[in-house]
Design an enzyme around this catalytic site. Sequence first.
Site, PDB file in Angstrom:
ATOM      1  N   ASP A   7       0.879  -1.168   0.000  1.00 33.33           N
ATOM      2  CA  ASP A   7       0.000   0.000   0.000  1.00 33.33           C
ATOM      3  C   ASP A   7       0.917   1.219   0.000  1.00 33.33           C
ATOM      4  O   ASP A   7       1.403   1.638   1.052  1.00 33.33           O
ATOM      5  CB  ASP A   7      -0.902  -0.014   1.237  1.00 33.33           C
ATOM      6  N   GLU A  67      -1.373  -1.612  -4.841  1.00 33.66           N
ATOM      7  CA  GLU A  67      -2.596  -0.832  -5.019  1.00 33.66           C
ATOM      8  C   GLU A  67      -2.347   0.264  -6.048  1.00 33.66           C
ATOM      9  O   GLU A  67      -1.331   0.948  -6.013  1.00 33.66           O
ATOM     10  CB  GLU A  67      -3.038  -0.217  -3.693  1.00 33.66           C
ATOM     11  N   ASP A 139      -2.193   0.738   7.580  1.00 27.73           N
ATOM     12  CA  ASP A 139      -1.355   0.590   6.383  1.00 27.73           C
ATOM     13  C   ASP A 139      -0.974  -0.868   6.139  1.00 27.73           C
ATOM     14  O   ASP A 139      -0.965  -1.339   4.998  1.00 27.73           O
ATOM     15  CB  ASP A 139      -0.102   1.459   6.501  1.00 27.73           C
TER      16      ASP A 139
END
EC number: 3.1.21.10
Length: 182
Positions: A7, A67, A139
């Site tokens: 991420d 992502e 996260d």
Amino acid sequence: MRVLGIDPGLRRTGFGVIDAEGMRLRYVASGTIVVPPALALPERLKVILDNLREVARETRPDVAALEIVFLNTNPASTLLLGQARGAALCALADSALDVHEYTALQIKKAVVGTGRAAKEQVQMMVQRLLSLDGTPAPDSADALACAICHAHVGPLHDKLDRLGTAAQLGSRPRLRNGRLVG
């Protein structure tokens, strides 16, 4: 298959590593790379690059899932996030990993069942799916969710890619307009 999920973020980059055998998932590692905000941009990107290289070296994943950057209302923020993502992609390329990319909507749908899930729902489902004792940090949870998404969706995409290659070579089965034709 060992999957490294990422991420990306310029301030905080989450990472998560899982092992997947069919539908069985096992937690390996996760964490958050916290980038000191006082550093100049090139040094901040280097922190992300170096740390993700180290994570890949230590955990030895087979594949990575990342992502995709969303479009923000603030173009400057979007550009900065894109640069953090670029540092992550460089670390993965340097580690010779195949990279698969997913939108936040795809990740949430694969993990929670709806693309409109709240962060807390993602954290809770990651905890359940990986049988974790506690709730992962936001996260880390997002990175683990990205890895879980690939574990569920990636093998199907690989099969479809192989079918598409077979169609291009003139053998059966074939894909036409995204549909399997025989």
